[in-house]
Design a protein around this motif. Structure first.
Motif, PDB file in Angstrom:
ATOM      1  N   UNK A  62       0.808  -1.223   0.000  1.00  0.00           N
ATOM      2  CA  UNK A  62       0.000   0.000   0.000  1.00  0.00           C
ATOM      3  C   UNK A  62       0.838   1.269   0.000  1.00  0.00           C
ATOM      4  N   UNK A  63       2.114   1.197   0.350  1.00  0.00           N
ATOM      5  CA  UNK A  63       2.899   2.423   0.449  1.00  0.00           C
ATOM      6  C   UNK A  63       3.119   3.088  -0.900  1.00  0.00           C
ATOM      7  N   UNK A  64       2.947   2.333  -1.995  1.00  0.00           N
ATOM      8  CA  UNK A  64       3.158   2.939  -3.311  1.00  0.00           C
ATOM      9  C   UNK A  64       1.952   3.753  -3.760  1.00  0.00           C
ATOM     10  N   UNK A 100      -6.364  -8.368  -0.445  1.00  0.00           N
ATOM     11  CA  UNK A 100      -6.923  -8.569   0.895  1.00  0.00           C
ATOM     12  C   UNK A 100      -6.198  -7.738   1.946  1.00  0.00           C
ATOM     13  N   UNK A 101      -5.236  -6.954   1.520  1.00  0.00           N
ATOM     14  CA  UNK A 101      -4.487  -6.102   2.451  1.00  0.00           C
ATOM     15  C   UNK A 101      -5.380  -4.947   2.894  1.00  0.00           C
ATOM     16  N   UNK A 102      -5.657  -4.870   4.178  1.00  0.00           N
ATOM     17  CA  UNK A 102      -6.550  -3.823   4.688  1.00  0.00           C
ATOM     18  C   UNK A 102      -5.986  -2.431   4.458  1.00  0.00           C
ATOM     19  N   UNK A 138      -6.661   2.800   1.830  1.00  0.00           N
ATOM     20  CA  UNK A 138      -6.029   3.915   1.123  1.00  0.00           C
ATOM     21  C   UNK A 138      -6.648   4.093  -0.265  1.00  0.00           C
ATOM     22  N   UNK A 139      -7.028   3.000  -0.888  1.00  0.00           N
ATOM     23  CA  UNK A 139      -7.732   3.117  -2.159  1.00  0.00           C
ATOM     24  C   UNK A 139      -9.052   3.850  -1.988  1.00  0.00           C
TER      25      UNK A 139
END
Length: 793
Positions: A328-330, A361-363, A368-369
């Motif tokens: 998610x950091x990108x 499945x990453x919360x 962030x999306x």
């Protein structure tokens, strides 16, 4: 049989652009723009025309062709293809622009920043270090005409025509024969004796000093001008002076020069150079280093050149997500770089990645999306939203983390205009019904009501008729005060979607019940809405011909344009209350019932007396769920200013009025959990907004509300929100026009509670009697027990 010779130039897979040539380095080469015939991708083509009597120059051109073909380095002009015939030489490279032309174009647009110049010089010095230290080659032609810039702003070293080996096995340096290049020769070459002691890199480092002078001051008129640094930055001047020193022995090696300039305070010691160096080695970096790099990258992108972000940072971000473990950091730097792309580029490069991310499945990635959906929603088409994105987004409604549920609700404001009939009117309404009735977080229930009010105009006419009135009515019974306000504002914002019969028989009775609400802000909004609806009813009563105009939107199809009118009617709930939600989440990481989030306070003696408190819940930094890293909005004022008023509901004008939200609510109503305890999430969504089980059966002979025609175009065959309230009067009571005192004006919830309490009391009494009877029966069957006796066989 005749044979025709094939033209190699015509069969060459690249073609020259009709545009005039861009020039080239001093010498025989001419630079043209070109493209690949198969794909149309841009390239640069260096053309040399073989002329009679120029054998020496032709040999130099062929040597340059060979050198460029065999040398591979990120900072040397990249060779793609070539063509050699008796009449010409064609060398195809990556698409580049001569540095002189590039600097001129950027000067007209505002000039290059020192950050860009520092990285460009770093690349040229690194290329020289590669040639001298790794290949034992002397470039012998370092000047501005030998430097080119690609579309990402990267500087490339070209002009390899006069290159020779430093080991002397290939002969001495070739003769240039070009007067423009002689002014870049170091002074020791003028000494014909050759007795000057120098290093193999000394001449190229002198020419590097000339290049630095030209980059900051323009074309070099003569060698004597090098004594005045001019506009060269102060941090670079000491190192520049070493390059143009008269003693060739003290001129530093290119690697040493880089090391000196990279020292603290040096010209090449900055964030831009560090970022570029990291990107060049990102494939060999540890995952932890990559995570830290991407987290800090978004802060620096604003100061980086646009071309650099588009053509160098973006590919690395896409690669890191596709093949790395960046996660998610990108997202933050990815969407920031995406602002530099046009619609077509965004559709080709960003959207496929976004669609793939939604299936993760990453919360952290999912939330962030949802938070940044506003940045890319306009690039998503309806088929993509309905088939690839919405099915993954709806899982957020069922997530155990309140933050994800809240962001999922808010994202529907952006997705609703692109949803199809089934997803919007069936699937989404089912989830909204469950959230509004069963979610333990009061602010999430409030935001659900707000979102429904904003997307109401997108719903079909039949869905609006079934859902809106029931949903907003339920919100007015919520123990969370902002939810009750949201219910009132929902009625007001969608006032044009109700028939006059619904306004009179369904909406006004609900609003009138709120005129004695313990919260003054709720009462104020209720009175304002009542006046608006009464004014509308009165105007139709005075002039019945206005009825068609007033109800023109009631049975109309969904109208996306109407969404904008209600876009700001309750924005406080999506911003301020979101802060309150986050505050509750931080203070209470574990899910708790809504009543525990809003503790009950002593009931005031009168319906108009309220005791308001501040919402000063302290943050818990040791919360088990670390969502504090996200930007949940300001917690300073929104949590206290979550209630607003509208100036005129009928005209659509809004004016916010801050009202202090009480953390407690003494409104004596049923909790949504008890009302919806038997509701099945997988059942019919049409029943989701209704009370599933009436508190008691209606008296014999009483007709249900659903059996009446409320004045619509056709009888209602759906569940009615008033079906559970049909037993409002005692059996046998007759309605008389002049008998107001015979009606039961008690609160509906009070009747339901009293009925349930009476039924529970009767059940307990029956159970007690059954237990006593069983004990007496057992005692009679066994007889009296005697202590101290033993039964013998």
């Amino acid at each position: 049989m005749w044979f025709f010779a094939r033209d190699p130039v015509r069969d060459f897979p690249f073609e020259l652009s009709p545009d005039p040539p861009e020039g080239g380095p001093p010498g025989p080469w001419v630079l043209h723009r070109g493209r690949k015939k198969a794909t149309g991708s841009p390239v640069s083509i260096f053309v040399y025309d073989v002329k009679p009597g120029a054998d020496e120059q032709t040999q130099v051109a062929k040597a340059a062709f060979k050198r460029l073909k065999t040398l591979r380095h990120p900072n040397i002009l990249a060779y793609i293809d070539g063509l050699e015939t008796d009449k010409c030489l064609h060398v195809v490279t990556e698409a580049v622009t001569p540095l002189k032309m590039y600097l001129k174009e950027r000067a007209e647009a505002g000039g290059l920043k020192e950050l860009e110049l520092s990285w460009g010089l770093h690349q040229i010095v690194k290329a020289l270090s590669f040639l001298v230290n790794d290949c034992s080659l002397i470039h012998n032609n370092v000047c501005m005409a030998a430097v080119f810039v690609d579309r990402a702003g990267e500087w490339k070293l070209g002009g390899l025509d006069y290159m020779y080996s430093s080991q002397g096995n290939g002969g001495g340096p070739p003769r240039k024969g070009v007067p423009e290049l002689e002014q870049y020769d170091p002074p020791e070459l003028a000494d014909g004796s050759g007795r000057a002691v120098r290093e193999k890199w000394s001449a190229d480092m002198w020419r590097l000093g000339c290049l630095i002078w030209e980059v900051f001051n323009g074309s070099l008129p003569r060698a004597a001008a090098l004594r005045n640094p001019g506009k060269i930055p102060k941090s670079l001047v000491p190192h520049y002076c070493e390059l143009v020193g008269a003693n060739p022995k003290v001129r530093p090696n290119p690697a040493r020069f880089l090391q000196n300039c990279r020292a603290p305070g040096g010209f090449l010691n900055n964030r831009f150079v560090e970022t570029n160096l990291f990107l060049e080695e990102i494939q060999i970096k540890e995952p932890a280093e990559k995570q830290k790099f991407f987290q800090e990258l978004s802060k620096s992108l604003d100061s980086f050149p646009e071309d650099f972000c588009r053509h160098k940072v973006l590919p690395q971000l896409l690669t890191a997500f596709e093949f790395g473990s960046a996660g998610a950091v990108v997202l933050t730097p990815l969407f920031k770089v995406g602002k530099f792309l046009n619609a077509e580029e965004y559709q080709q490069k960003i959207i496929p990645v976004v669609v793939k991310m939604f299936s993760s499945t990453d919360r952290a990635m999912r939330i962030r999306l949802l938070q940044q959906m506003e940045q890319f929603i306009q690039y998503l088409d309806e088929p993509t939203v309905n088939t690839q994105i919405f099915p993954h987004v709806v899982h957020g409604f069922l997530d155990t983390n309140p933050a994800i549920r809240e962001q999922t609700v808010k994202s529907m404001l952006l997705l609703a205009p692109k949803l199809n009939e089934a997803n919007l009117n069936v699937e989404l309404m089912k989830h909204f019904a469950r959230l509004q009735a069963k979610d333990e977080q009061g602010p999430i229930r409030c935001n659900t009501t707000v979102c429904l009010g904003k997307i109401g105009s997108y719903l079909s006419a039949s869905t609006r008729h079934r859902v809106l009135t029931s949903a907003f009515s339920r919100a007015t019974k919520d123990p969370f005060a902002p939810s009750r306000v949201a219910g009132v504002l929902g009625f007001a914002a969608t006032h044009n979607l109700y028939s006059m019969n619904d306004c009179a028989h369904k909406i006004l009775p609900v609003l009138c019940g709120l005129t004695v609400d313990p919260e003054k802000s709720v009462r104020d909004q209720a009175f304002k809405a009542i006046r608006s609806f009464l004014s509308q009813l009165e105007s139709v009563s005075e002039d019945p011909t206005q009825l068609a105009e007033v109800e023109k939107d009631v049975h109309a199809a969904s109208s996306p344009g109407m969404g904008g009118a209600a876009a700001s009617w309750a924005g406080w709930a999506v911003t301020g209350v979101s802060s309150l939600t986050s505050k509750l989440i931080r203070a209470h990481p574990a899910a708790a019932p809504a009543e525990t989030n809003v503790p009950q306070r002593p009931t005031p003696e009168g319906p108009w007396e309220t005791q308001e408190e501040g919402t000063d819940t302290a943050d818990d930094s040791s919360a088990a769920d670390r969502w504090d890293d996200e930007d949940w909005g300001s917690l300073e004022q929104e949590a206290e200013s979550v209630l607003v008023q509208q100036e005129d509901w009928s005209t659509g004008g809004q004016a916010s009025r801050a009202g202090q939200v009480s953390r407690t609510s003494s409104l004596d109503v049923k909790s949504p959990e008890s009302d919806w305890s038997s509701w099945d999430a997988e059942g019919s969504w049409e029943q989701g907004w209704q009370d599933p089980s009436p508190p008691e059966p209606p008296p014999e002979g009483t007709r249900l509300a659903s059996e009446y025609n409320w004045g619509g175009p056709e009888p209602s065959d759906k569940g009615d929100p008033f079906a559970a309230l049909s037993a409002r009067r005692e059996t046998g009571a007759q309605l008389r026009p002049d008998s107001w005192g015979d009606d039961n004006w008690e609160g509906l919830e009070t009747e339901n509670r009293q009925g349930k309490a009476e039924l529970a009391r009767k059940k307990r009494e029956e159970r007690r009697r059954e237990m006593e009877a069983k004990r007496a029966e057992k005692k009679a069957a066994k007889g009296p027990m005697k202590l101290g006796t033993r039964k013998l066989d």
